[in-house]
Write a protein that holds these residues in place. Structure first.
Motif, PDB file in Angstrom:
ATOM      1  N   LEU A   1       0.910  -1.289  -0.033  1.00 39.96           N
ATOM      2  CA  LEU A   1      -0.045  -0.119  -0.069  1.00 39.96           C
ATOM      3  C   LEU A   1       0.970   1.044  -0.008  1.00 39.96           C
ATOM      4  O   LEU A   1       0.332   2.340  -0.377  1.00 39.96           O
ATOM      5  CB  LEU A   1      -1.053   0.251   1.217  1.00 39.96           C
ATOM      6  CG  LEU A   1      -1.898  -0.978   1.425  1.00 39.96           C
ATOM      7  CD1 LEU A   1      -2.683  -0.736   2.682  1.00 39.96           C
ATOM      8  CD2 LEU A   1      -2.906  -1.189   0.193  1.00 39.96           C
ATOM      9  N   GLY A   2       2.069   1.363   0.713  1.00 38.11           N
ATOM     10  CA  GLY A   2       3.027   2.316   0.763  1.00 38.11           C
ATOM     11  C   GLY A   2       2.570   3.229   1.927  1.00 38.11           C
ATOM     12  O   GLY A   2       3.068   4.350   1.752  1.00 38.11           O
TER      13      GLY A   2
ATOM     14  N   LYS B   1       3.999  10.542  -1.511  1.00 40.54           N
ATOM     15  CA  LYS B   1       4.862  10.022  -2.715  1.00 40.54           C
ATOM     16  C   LYS B   1       5.321   8.440  -2.437  1.00 40.54           C
ATOM     17  O   LYS B   1       5.527   7.838  -3.272  1.00 40.54           O
ATOM     18  CB  LYS B   1       5.994  10.639  -2.804  1.00 40.54           C
ATOM     19  CG  LYS B   1       7.068  10.798  -1.613  1.00 40.54           C
ATOM     20  CD  LYS B   1       8.207  11.857  -1.938  1.00 40.54           C
ATOM     21  CE  LYS B   1       8.917  11.399  -0.345  1.00 40.54           C
ATOM     22  NZ  LYS B   1      10.226  12.877  -0.552  1.00 40.54           N
ATOM     23  N   TYR B   2       4.884   8.011  -1.262  1.00 42.83           N
ATOM     24  CA  TYR B   2       5.248   6.365  -0.928  1.00 42.83           C
ATOM     25  C   TYR B   2       4.099   5.564  -1.276  1.00 42.83           C
ATOM     26  O   TYR B   2       4.080   4.292  -1.278  1.00 42.83           O
ATOM     27  CB  TYR B   2       5.633   6.281   0.417  1.00 42.83           C
ATOM     28  CG  TYR B   2       6.974   6.854   0.858  1.00 42.83           C
ATOM     29  CD1 TYR B   2       8.071   6.557   0.302  1.00 42.83           C
ATOM     30  CD2 TYR B   2       7.071   8.021   1.479  1.00 42.83           C
ATOM     31  CE1 TYR B   2       9.190   6.959   0.655  1.00 42.83           C
ATOM     32  CE2 TYR B   2       8.186   8.818   1.759  1.00 42.83           C
ATOM     33  CZ  TYR B   2       9.590   8.268   1.364  1.00 42.83           C
ATOM     34  OH  TYR B   2      10.468   8.887   1.717  1.00 42.83           O
ATOM     35  N   LEU B   3       2.865   6.173  -1.259  1.00 43.23           N
ATOM     36  CA  LEU B   3       1.674   5.646  -1.564  1.00 43.23           C
ATOM     37  C   LEU B   3       1.641   4.801  -2.811  1.00 43.23           C
ATOM     38  O   LEU B   3       2.030   5.377  -3.934  1.00 43.23           O
ATOM     39  CB  LEU B   3       0.346   6.455  -1.489  1.00 43.23           C
ATOM     40  CG  LEU B   3      -1.117   5.961  -1.296  1.00 43.23           C
ATOM     41  CD1 LEU B   3      -1.174   5.383  -0.219  1.00 43.23           C
ATOM     42  CD2 LEU B   3      -1.939   7.048  -1.519  1.00 43.23           C
ATOM     43  N   GLN B   4       1.192   3.283  -2.752  1.00 37.87           N
ATOM     44  CA  GLN B   4       1.267   2.719  -3.956  1.00 37.87           C
ATOM     45  C   GLN B   4      -0.096   2.186  -4.411  1.00 37.87           C
ATOM     46  O   GLN B   4      -0.195   1.698  -5.525  1.00 37.87           O
ATOM     47  CB  GLN B   4       2.036   1.347  -3.719  1.00 37.87           C
ATOM     48  CG  GLN B   4       3.410   1.403  -3.219  1.00 37.87           C
ATOM     49  CD  GLN B   4       4.343   2.042  -4.247  1.00 37.87           C
ATOM     50  OE1 GLN B   4       4.116   1.490  -5.634  1.00 37.87           O
ATOM     51  NE2 GLN B   4       4.984   3.344  -4.333  1.00 37.87           N
TER      52      GLN B   4
ATOM     53  N   ARG C   1      -8.033   1.581   4.673  1.00 44.95           N
ATOM     54  CA  ARG C   1      -8.633   0.557   3.672  1.00 44.95           C
ATOM     55  C   ARG C   1      -8.245   0.646   2.267  1.00 44.95           C
ATOM     56  O   ARG C   1      -8.337   1.662   1.724  1.00 44.95           O
ATOM     57  CB  ARG C   1     -10.147   0.443   4.074  1.00 44.95           C
ATOM     58  CG  ARG C   1     -10.691  -0.715   3.365  1.00 44.95           C
ATOM     59  CD  ARG C   1     -12.215  -0.745   3.351  1.00 44.95           C
ATOM     60  NE  ARG C   1     -12.813  -1.171   4.832  1.00 44.95           N
ATOM     61  CZ  ARG C   1     -13.753  -0.675   5.486  1.00 44.95           C
ATOM     62  NH1 ARG C   1     -14.125   0.458   4.914  1.00 44.95           N
ATOM     63  NH2 ARG C   1     -13.925  -0.968   6.566  1.00 44.95           N
ATOM     64  N   SER C   2      -7.582  -0.366   1.624  1.00 48.00           N
ATOM     65  CA  SER C   2      -7.459  -0.574   0.435  1.00 48.00           C
ATOM     66  C   SER C   2      -8.056  -1.668  -0.535  1.00 48.00           C
ATOM     67  O   SER C   2      -7.730  -2.756   0.091  1.00 48.00           O
ATOM     68  CB  SER C   2      -5.978  -0.143  -0.113  1.00 48.00           C
ATOM     69  OG  SER C   2      -5.571  -0.008  -1.284  1.00 48.00           O
TER      70      SER C   2
END
Length: 186
Positions: free
Chosen positions: A48-49, A145-148, A168-169
């Motif tokens: 998720l990052g 910027k780390y979010l995937q 939640r993803s």
């Protein structure tokens, strides 16, 4: 702070809570499996990052394997000021988290429920909840910027001065995870 440090701390927290929620760890598809810190599952949530601040406590995570989509769950507690700083580092300037203007009923159970982690569903809170949905596309904030993956982020100040962050993803498992960022340094 690195992901490995975060997950080592998460594993330690999970071992301390090795109780009912750890016994929820099943092999059946479609069930939430709280993260006892195993590398394979940690890698799924790590994809998720979302970086967990060092000041976070009561760290909980789970991963639901679905027929079409998987869902990653992450939650941790921060002092309210730290939570405000943390969410501010994820969200772009000029964007605000919104209040829960249409709370769900108390018996609300989404497909991937935080209830499996021993937590109430954030969508049911009336007071103290703020929410936002974030996607990594062009999110150039210091933490964003780390979010995937796209995430739904909830911040709930459940007691004065204390906030629980819920993430939640929905993850499409057939999609190859994006490449890791060139630099992992904050």
């Amino acid at each position: 702070m690195t992901f490995d440090d975060d997950w080592a701390a998460l594993k330690a927290d999970a071992q301390e809570r090795h109780s009912t929620q750890m016994r929820l760890n099943t092999t059946g598809a479609g069930r939430i499996r709280p993260e006892p810190g195993t590398p394979a599952r940690a890698g799924r949530i790590r994809a998720l990052g979302i970086r967990i601040p060092a000041t976070a406590s009561d760290r909980r995570a789970g991963y639901k394997v679905g027929e079409r989509y998987d869902t990653g769950l992450l939650s941790f507690v921060l002092p309210a000021d730290d939570a405000e700083t943390y969410t501010g580092r994820l969200i772009e300037d000029g964007t605000e988290m919104i209040k829960n203007f249409h709370p769900e009923e108390k018996d609300y159970r989404p497909a991937a429920a935080f209830g499996h982690l021993g937590l109430p569903e954030p969508e049911t809170f009336v007071q103290g909840l703020r929410t936002i949905s974030l996607c990594p596309d062009d999110l150039a904030t210091s933490e964003g910027k780390y979010l995937q993956r796209c995430v739904d982020l909830f911040a709930h100040e459940f007691t004065p001065g204390t906030t629980r962050i819920y993430v939640r993803s929905t993850i499409e498992p057939s999609v190859t995870p994006p490449p890791a960022p060139a630099s992992k340094a904050p």
